[in-house]
Design an enzyme around this catalytic site. Structure first.
Site: not given
Length: 310
Positions: A78, A95, A202
């Site tokens: 966020d 962004h 991962l």
């Protein structure tokens, strides 16, 4: 008359004192500690803004006690827009920096031996934003798909996309997501495994066009269809059955969830899966997060005791 003046003064003092206490208690309703106001101590908001959980070194060798401590880490990334406005005067630039931050964060997770990383990239609520901003975000996703594909193949990262409303995504974005999943898919491990390559270093779950309530509703639909098909009875439905119909089926719940930008809510993210997860709210915007912050969060988590209600 002197007694009257003294009595009036006492009354005014008492009224003032009651007003002060009442104001402090109202602040508690707004999210602050009323006793902190009485004692002139920092309230909850002050703790958020002054929190410094970063250690002095970013080396993994100095954090050996927390390497491998978290198997599944969830992150609400966020603050990109606010960061872009503050640093560049343009929200969309935030962004782009947020995408770069994710690339760095993946490396940190690999170093900390996190096995599963689930990130909140774009919610179903985000479709309500200005169409121009949504288009910019889709363009950024398109650009980072290729970047993440190359890095993931080189580092053994398996990428999966979790979408509760995939029909809302542009067709070319859905195609790119499917291609990225296929390119990074790992072979099904044998028993016993014959090669380390059979296991991803991962697993990266990217929540894209995702909303937890919609995910749960779809899971309920799946359960109903199974009952109607005679595959289940109503008595057989329990938490495990519901979990098996979620997008995260077969994945352990996150032990830890991190949210940046100082907000203290889940925002419709993994509501079923985060029932017993520990939460850390970091005041920095997502692109500002450093590796020192990352290690600090893991260290803070290592000092918590998970009781599961016991």
């Amino acid at each position: 008359w002197l007694a009257a003046v003294l009595g009036l003064s006492v009354a005014v003092f008492v009224v003032w004192g009651l007003a002060f206490v009442l104001t402090a208690m109202l602040r508690a309703v707004a999210g602050k500690f009323w006793w902190a106001a009485l004692l002139d101590l920092p309230g909850e908001e002050d703790y958020h803004t002054s929190c410094d959980c970063a250690p002095s070194s970013s080396s993994s060798s100095s954090h050996s006690t927390v390497v491998g401590a978290v198997r599944h880490l969830a992150v609400i990334m966020d603050g990109n827009r606010r960061y872009g406005r503050q640093r560049y005067g343009v929200a969309s630039r935030g962004h782009y920096d947020g995408g770069e931050a994710l690339v760095r964060f993946i490396d940190w997770c690999l170093e900390a031996k996190v096995e599963i990383l689930t990130v909140y990239a774009f919610s179903t609520e985000n479709w309500k934003r200005d169409p121009v901003e949504v288009k910019v975000l889709m363009t950024i996703f398109e650009e980072f798909f290729e970047r993440i594909r190359k890095d993931s193949i080189a580092k053994g990262v398996q990428v999966r996309f979790l979408s509760s409303s995939p029909e809302l995504l542009p067709p070319h974005i859905r195609s790119l997501a499917e291609a990225l999943e296929q390119a990074t898919a790992m072979p099904v491990p044998e028993t016993p495994p014959t090669a380390a390559a059979a296991f991803p270093a991962l697993t990266l779950n990217v929540c894209l066009s995702y909303g937890s309530r919609a995910e749960i509703a779809r899971a309920c639909q799946g359960v109903c269809r199974a009952v109607l098909a005679g595959e289940l009875t109503a008595e057989q439905i329990d938490e495990r059955v519901v979990e098996s119909f979620l997008l995260t089926a077969g994945t352990p719940d996150p032990e830890l969830v991190i949210r940046t930008s100082g907000e203290s809510r889940l925002s419709n993210f993994l509501l079923f899966q985060l029932a017993y997860s520990e939460m850390v709210f970091v005041p920095k915007h997502w692109p500002e997060l450093t590796q020192e912050d990352f290690w600090g969060v893991l260290e803070a988590y290592s000092h918590r005791t998970r009781r599961y209600g016991s």
